[in-house]
Design an enzyme around this catalytic site. Structure first.
Site, mmCIF file in Angstrom:
data_model
loop_
_atom_site.group_PDB
_atom_site.id
_atom_site.type_symbol
_atom_site.label_atom_id
_atom_site.label_comp_id
_atom_site.label_asym_id
_atom_site.label_seq_id
_atom_site.Cartn_x
_atom_site.Cartn_y
_atom_site.Cartn_z
ATOM 1 N N SER A 108 5.574 6.922 2.021
ATOM 2 C CA SER A 108 6.835 6.853 0.837
ATOM 3 C C SER A 108 6.275 6.302 -0.327
ATOM 4 O O SER A 108 5.783 4.747 -0.582
ATOM 5 C CB SER A 108 8.164 5.449 1.435
ATOM 6 N N GLY A 129 10.472 11.515 15.818
ATOM 7 C CA GLY A 129 10.925 9.913 16.783
ATOM 8 C C GLY A 129 10.075 10.502 18.577
ATOM 9 O O GLY A 129 11.183 11.002 19.382
ATOM 10 N N GLY A 130 9.355 9.461 18.964
ATOM 11 C CA GLY A 130 8.861 9.755 20.241
ATOM 12 C C GLY A 130 8.454 11.165 20.681
ATOM 13 O O GLY A 130 7.922 10.782 21.228
ATOM 14 N N ASN A 187 13.084 9.773 1.390
ATOM 15 C CA ASN A 187 13.424 8.695 2.541
ATOM 16 C C ASN A 187 14.432 7.492 1.872
ATOM 17 O O ASN A 187 14.878 6.734 1.302
ATOM 18 C CB ASN A 187 11.976 7.216 2.710
ATOM 19 N N LYS A 217 15.727 12.188 4.354
ATOM 20 C CA LYS A 217 15.482 11.661 6.014
ATOM 21 C C LYS A 217 16.425 10.667 6.041
ATOM 22 O O LYS A 217 16.661 9.511 5.348
ATOM 23 C CB LYS A 217 13.971 11.120 5.971
ATOM 24 N N CYS A 272 14.388 3.403 5.026
ATOM 25 C CA CYS A 272 13.471 2.865 5.746
ATOM 26 C C CYS A 272 14.548 1.493 6.260
ATOM 27 O O CYS A 272 14.880 0.519 5.869
ATOM 28 C CB CYS A 272 12.926 2.024 4.669
ATOM 29 N N ASN A 299 15.187 8.067 11.348
ATOM 30 C CA ASN A 299 13.792 7.199 10.824
ATOM 31 C C ASN A 299 13.575 6.211 11.580
ATOM 32 O O ASN A 299 13.842 6.134 12.980
ATOM 33 C CB ASN A 299 14.079 6.470 9.763
ATOM 34 N N SER A 332 5.962 10.766 7.792
ATOM 35 C CA SER A 332 5.620 10.169 6.568
ATOM 36 C C SER A 332 5.024 8.933 7.396
ATOM 37 O O SER A 332 5.629 8.141 8.253
ATOM 38 C CB SER A 332 7.110 9.936 5.778
ATOM 39 N N GLY A 373 4.546 10.735 14.842
ATOM 40 C CA GLY A 373 4.184 9.991 13.749
ATOM 41 C C GLY A 373 3.570 8.895 14.247
ATOM 42 O O GLY A 373 1.784 8.848 15.214
HETATM 43 C C1 LIG Z 1 3.589 2.225 10.826
HETATM 44 C C2 LIG Z 1 4.600 3.235 10.383
HETATM 45 C C3 LIG Z 1 4.778 3.360 8.816
HETATM 46 C C4 LIG Z 1 6.030 4.710 8.206
HETATM 47 N N1 LIG Z 1 6.144 4.486 7.357
HETATM 48 C C5 LIG Z 1 7.520 5.424 6.947
HETATM 49 C C6 LIG Z 1 7.257 5.126 5.287
HETATM 50 O O1 LIG Z 1 6.482 5.248 4.807
HETATM 51 N N2 LIG Z 1 8.386 6.336 4.908
HETATM 52 C C7 LIG Z 1 8.977 6.765 6.032
HETATM 53 O O2 LIG Z 1 10.229 7.842 5.567
HETATM 54 N N3 LIG Z 1 9.602 6.612 7.200
HETATM 55 C C8 LIG Z 1 8.199 5.819 7.818
HETATM 56 N N4 LIG Z 1 7.560 5.402 8.973
HETATM 57 C C9 LIG Z 1 8.766 6.439 9.870
HETATM 58 C C10 LIG Z 1 8.139 7.046 10.371
HETATM 59 O O3 LIG Z 1 7.794 9.007 9.860
HETATM 60 C C11 LIG Z 1 8.770 8.398 11.370
HETATM 61 O O4 LIG Z 1 9.845 8.295 11.659
HETATM 62 C C12 LIG Z 1 9.221 7.479 12.875
HETATM 63 O O5 LIG Z 1 7.619 6.240 12.902
HETATM 64 C C13 LIG Z 1 9.849 7.936 13.948
HETATM 65 O O6 LIG Z 1 8.810 9.150 14.798
HETATM 66 P P1 LIG Z 1 8.119 8.489 16.146
HETATM 67 O O7 LIG Z 1 8.341 8.448 17.051
HETATM 68 O O8 LIG Z 1 7.266 9.627 16.240
HETATM 69 O O9 LIG Z 1 6.742 7.899 15.018
HETATM 70 C C14 LIG Z 1 6.935 4.751 9.489
HETATM 71 C C15 LIG Z 1 6.740 4.480 11.069
HETATM 72 C C16 LIG Z 1 5.583 3.958 11.493
HETATM 73 C C17 LIG Z 1 5.550 3.467 12.908
#
Ligand SMILES: Cc1cc2nc3c(=O)[nH]c(=O)nc-3n(C[C@H](O)[C@H](O)[C@H](O)COP(=O)(O)O)c2cc1C
Length: 301
Positions: free
Chosen positions: A45, A241-242, A127, A164, A130, A190, A20, A263
């Site tokens: 979200s 996550g990462g 979500n 989440k 956040c 998250n 997301s 993400g």
């Molecule tokens: C720019 C950005 C915007 C995000 N917006 C949302 C969001 O709107 N809703 C949500 O549940 N998570 C949001 N996330 C969290 C991601 O979905 C994910 O849980 C988090 O970035 C960890 O994964 P990653 O390390 O692969 O990015 C956002 C992350 C980033 C980097």
């Protein structure tokens, strides 16, 4: 090789989904991400009313990750759904999961009802976590609030509800509460509350001061959370996550994730990562003699 996974009523061709908030800001980007290889795509979200989010800067790059404080900027669920109608046939062909956020139990319910009514999404992801929007963060810190919102949303929709969660000291109580009240799957984790300071300007880089840390910096933490939740609970887990390489994907599956989301790596490297991750996963399975993904899930326990 059988890479298919099922999570509640959702059947996926493989376990690698788009997280997301990444590219899910428009319906056409969701289609593009799916066509580039994601097995399911999660929207940004959505809240009941449109939100501008925080002023710029909303993203700070740090070693091993990003800190973002977008502030749940989105066009509001109704506008987003109306935009979805323009490409409804394509969207209903793919697995779209609507991420929803709110500032009260009632708001989550209303957004969930509207998404259900439009008939485009295959599941909801609540979500509750956040880290830089106080009112939303509170939900996943309080098992009682989690219970209320999950119960109310499940009563209001026919779609499977994924919850989440974020990194909290009481994560296991929160997850227990979510499952007890109807969650079909848990998405973890998250971003983690963090900050960066501009030493020349002598103040925090982000306009919101705090943001959520994502990317490789949080991978070992997210992996640990999935490993722990797998020991404790029976529901499908979606690891996030990462994750940046196919090796990371394998680690999360071995820790017990049924599926994973990416993400930050998509943000950094673009949509080609889906095919790269999938290819690496398939090569690994072939070389190690796995014919079904199911045999890999949780094997590290
Ligand atoms: C720019 C950005 C915007 C995000 N917006 C949302 C969001 O709107 N809703 C949500 O549940 N998570 C949001 N996330 C969290 C991601 O979905 C994910 O849980 C988090 O970035 C960890 O994964 P990653 O390390 O692969 O990015 C956002 C992350 C980033 C980097």
């Amino acid at each position: 090789m059988d890479l298919r996974v099922s999570i509640a009523s959702l059947s996926l061709r493989h376990p690698i989904m788009l997280a997301s908030g990444i590219l899910g800001t428009t319906p056409s980007m969701l289609i593009k991400a799916y066509n580039s290889g994601a097995s399911a795509v999660i929207t940004k979200s959505l809240t009941m009313s449109p939100r501008d989010g925080y002023p710029n800067p909303v993203i700070a790059r740090v070693p091993c990750g990003l800190i973002n404080a977008i502030g749940l900027a989105n066009p509001g669920v109704k506008n987003y759904l109306d935009e979805c109608l323009e490409v409804k046939d394509e969207l209903t062909r793919i697995s779209v999961i609507f991420s929803i956020a709110g500032f009260s139990v009632n708001e989550y319910v209303k957004v969930a009802e509207l998404v259900t009514e439009y008939g485009i999404g295959k599941a909801l992801e609540l979500n509750l976590s956040c880290p830089h929007v106080e009112e939303t963060r509170l939900f996943s810190e309080d098992p009682k609030l989690t219970a209320q919102v999950v119960r109310a949303v499940c009563d209001a929709t026919s779609l499977p509800v994924f919850v989440k969660v974020g990194l909290t000291a009481n994560i296991s109580e929160v997850v227990e509460s979510a499952i007890k009240h109807g969650a079909s799957a848990i998405t973890a984790i998250n971003t983690i509350k963090a900050m960066a300071i501009d030493i020349r300007a002598k103040k925090p880089i982000l306009a919101a001061k705090y943001g959520g840390l994502s990317g490789p910096a949080i991978k070992p933490i997210a992996l640990r959370v999935i490993y722990d939740l797998y020991e404790e609970f029976k529901v499908p887990l979606i690891g996030v996550g990462g994750i940046s390489s196919w090796e990371d994907v394998v680690e999360f599956l071995m820790a017990g994730a049924t599926a994973i989301q990416v993400g930050t790596i998509v943000y950094k490297r673009g949509l080609r990562v889906f095919k790269d991750l999938l290819k690496g996963l398939m090569n690994f399975m072939h070389n190690e003699g796995f014919s079904s993904l199911k045999d890999l899930i949780g094997i590290a326990h």
